[in-house]
Every structure is written in C-alpha cells, then in structure tokens.
Design a protein around this motif. Sequence first.
Motif, PDB file in Angstrom:
ATOM      1  N   GLN A  11     148.599  76.322  92.759  1.00 58.12           N
ATOM      2  CA  GLN A  11     149.479  77.489  92.865  1.00 58.12           C
ATOM      3  C   GLN A  11     148.817  78.730  92.290  1.00 58.12           C
ATOM      4  O   GLN A  11     148.953  79.830  92.838  1.00 58.12           O
ATOM      5  N   LEU A  54     151.163  61.281  86.351  1.00 60.84           N
ATOM      6  CA  LEU A  54     152.092  62.376  86.652  1.00 60.84           C
ATOM      7  C   LEU A  54     151.604  63.696  86.063  1.00 60.84           C
ATOM      8  O   LEU A  54     151.697  64.748  86.703  1.00 60.84           O
ATOM      9  N   ILE A  55     151.072  63.647  84.840  1.00 59.24           N
ATOM     10  CA  ILE A  55     150.547  64.858  84.198  1.00 59.24           C
ATOM     11  C   ILE A  55     149.389  65.433  85.007  1.00 59.24           C
ATOM     12  O   ILE A  55     149.292  66.654  85.206  1.00 59.24           O
ATOM     13  N   ASN A  56     148.502  64.563  85.499  1.00 59.98           N
ATOM     14  CA  ASN A  56     147.368  65.017  86.320  1.00 59.98           C
ATOM     15  C   ASN A  56     147.838  65.655  87.618  1.00 59.98           C
ATOM     16  O   ASN A  56     147.286  66.667  88.061  1.00 59.98           O
ATOM     17  N   ILE A  57     148.876  65.074  88.237  1.00 61.14           N
ATOM     18  CA  ILE A  57     149.436  65.639  89.468  1.00 61.14           C
ATOM     19  C   ILE A  57     150.018  67.021  89.214  1.00 61.14           C
ATOM     20  O   ILE A  57     149.805  67.961  89.980  1.00 61.14           O
ATOM     21  N   ILE A  58     150.760  67.146  88.099  1.00 62.84           N
ATOM     22  CA  ILE A  58     151.385  68.434  87.752  1.00 62.84           C
ATOM     23  C   ILE A  58     150.319  69.493  87.491  1.00 62.84           C
ATOM     24  O   ILE A  58     150.427  70.632  87.961  1.00 62.84           O
ATOM     25  N   HIS A  59     149.259  69.109  86.764  1.00 60.45           N
ATOM     26  CA  HIS A  59     148.159  70.051  86.487  1.00 60.45           C
ATOM     27  C   HIS A  59     147.478  70.500  87.782  1.00 60.45           C
ATOM     28  O   HIS A  59     147.164  71.681  87.949  1.00 60.45           O
ATOM     29  N   SER A  60     147.252  69.536  88.683  1.00 57.43           N
ATOM     30  CA  SER A  60     146.600  69.861  89.961  1.00 57.43           C
ATOM     31  C   SER A  60     147.473  70.798  90.789  1.00 57.43           C
ATOM     32  O   SER A  60     146.976  71.742  91.414  1.00 57.43           O
ATOM     33  N   PHE A  61     148.790  70.543  90.794  1.00 55.82           N
ATOM     34  CA  PHE A  61     149.729  71.367  91.551  1.00 55.82           C
ATOM     35  C   PHE A  61     149.763  72.794  91.000  1.00 55.82           C
ATOM     36  O   PHE A  61     149.736  73.770  91.753  1.00 55.82           O
ATOM     37  N   ARG A  62     149.809  72.915  89.667  1.00 61.26           N
ATOM     38  CA  ARG A  62     149.835  74.241  89.042  1.00 61.26           C
ATOM     39  C   ARG A  62     148.543  75.004  89.293  1.00 61.26           C
ATOM     40  O   ARG A  62     148.552  76.213  89.530  1.00 61.26           O
ATOM     41  N   LYS A  63     147.429  74.279  89.232  1.00 63.54           N
ATOM     42  CA  LYS A  63     146.137  74.911  89.490  1.00 63.54           C
ATOM     43  C   LYS A  63     146.052  75.431  90.921  1.00 63.54           C
ATOM     44  O   LYS A  63     145.544  76.516  91.176  1.00 63.54           O
TER      45      LYS A  63
END
Length: 227
Positions: free
Chosen positions: A199, A188-197
Amino acid sequence: MKTILDFFANNFETCIWLAVILVALIPTLESKIAIPFAMSSLIWGANALPAWQAFLFAFIGSMLPSYFALLAGRFIRRHTTGFVSEKLKKRYSSKAMKLEKEGSTFKKYAILCSFVALPIPLTGVWTGSLIAGMSSLKKGWSMLAITIGAIISSGLITLLCTVFESSITYILLASLIIIISFLAIDFLINIIHSFRKKQNDTPKENKTKKFSIKNFKLKIKKQKDLA
C-alpha cells in the motif's frame, strides 16, 4: 493428529530412536517436540524411551542439519537468488546484523548459545545456525556455541519431562499447540507487513507513472515546436 501418531506407532515400533531423530530434524520442532514424543507412553506404550535415550537421540537429530544450515546461511548471504533464499535473507539478516553489533566476541557467541538454548518457538538449532551463517562469526566457534545451546535446551526439556513424567503427553500436546500458534501468528504478521508495504509503495509507483507521462508529453510538445 491421531493419524500422525498412529503412523509413527505402527511404522517405528522397533526403531523408536529413528522416529525421534526424524522429528528432531524438523525445523522449529527439534528437541522441543522430539523429547516428549520419545517419552510418551500414549504413543509407544511400554516401549517409550527412558529420559537419557530421549535426550541423546533428540540432541543428535537436532544437531545433524546444523552445519549444513550454517553453510546455507553463508551461501544466502553472498548469493541471494530465488524466492526462498530472498525470504530467508530478509527474515534472518537483520538478526545477524544485531548479533554482529554486540560488544565483545565472547558476548556474540554467548548470545548465539542462549538463543539456541531457549526452548521456545522460533528459536533453536536451525534458526541459530542460519543466523550464524549470515553473520561474520567463525564457523568453528559458532558450531561450539550452537552445540552447547542444544545441550542446554535438550537438558531443560528432558528435566521438565522427567519431573512431570505423568503429564508427558500433555506437555507434548501443549508444545505442539504453542508452536503452531506462534507460526500462525508469525505468518499473519508477515502478511500484514507485506500488505502495508504494498500500500505504501503504490502511491510512489503512481507518482512515478504520472511523472513519466508528463515528461513524455513535454518531449512530444518540444518535438512539435522544433518542427
């Protein structure tokens, strides 16, 4: 879960040692799961392995892929091609860089050994070998540090299972739940980081596109003026 346990109990009843080695081969699980798995009377009944055999086969299974994982780390560091290798390099190269920044050479190998020795999720032989492979540490000394770490880790888990022998099944289940939880959180942390990157990169891309269109219009205008 019951289906998996029944599969092992029905197919490896006469060669429990092989089942233990196979479980220990799996990244993240390794001896953390293989040892209580080997000693669990719920799975094997009276055929459950004694502590020393559980330790031995779990240690062997966890160490078998170590050298190949180290070589894979070396290869990925030099030749990053493909989705999997890029993801692995991104995940472990920062840890390898931190390891290389440590002071003395002895301290680097001691940290590597400690990382493998800690019987917690997201540490172990696989991870330690990949990190060592992506660093500039010597292969021979790295393998020695990883081996010592694996012995300590397997020893700690065997000691825990021996002291709490009547609760081995609970130790096994608790360990599985903790590992799965850590993996889910990490995912989940990796998904959130990828999403923020993604954006953060989007405005830059839009700005670049606008700049390109503006340059294109100016170029056309200059051509018209020259005509």
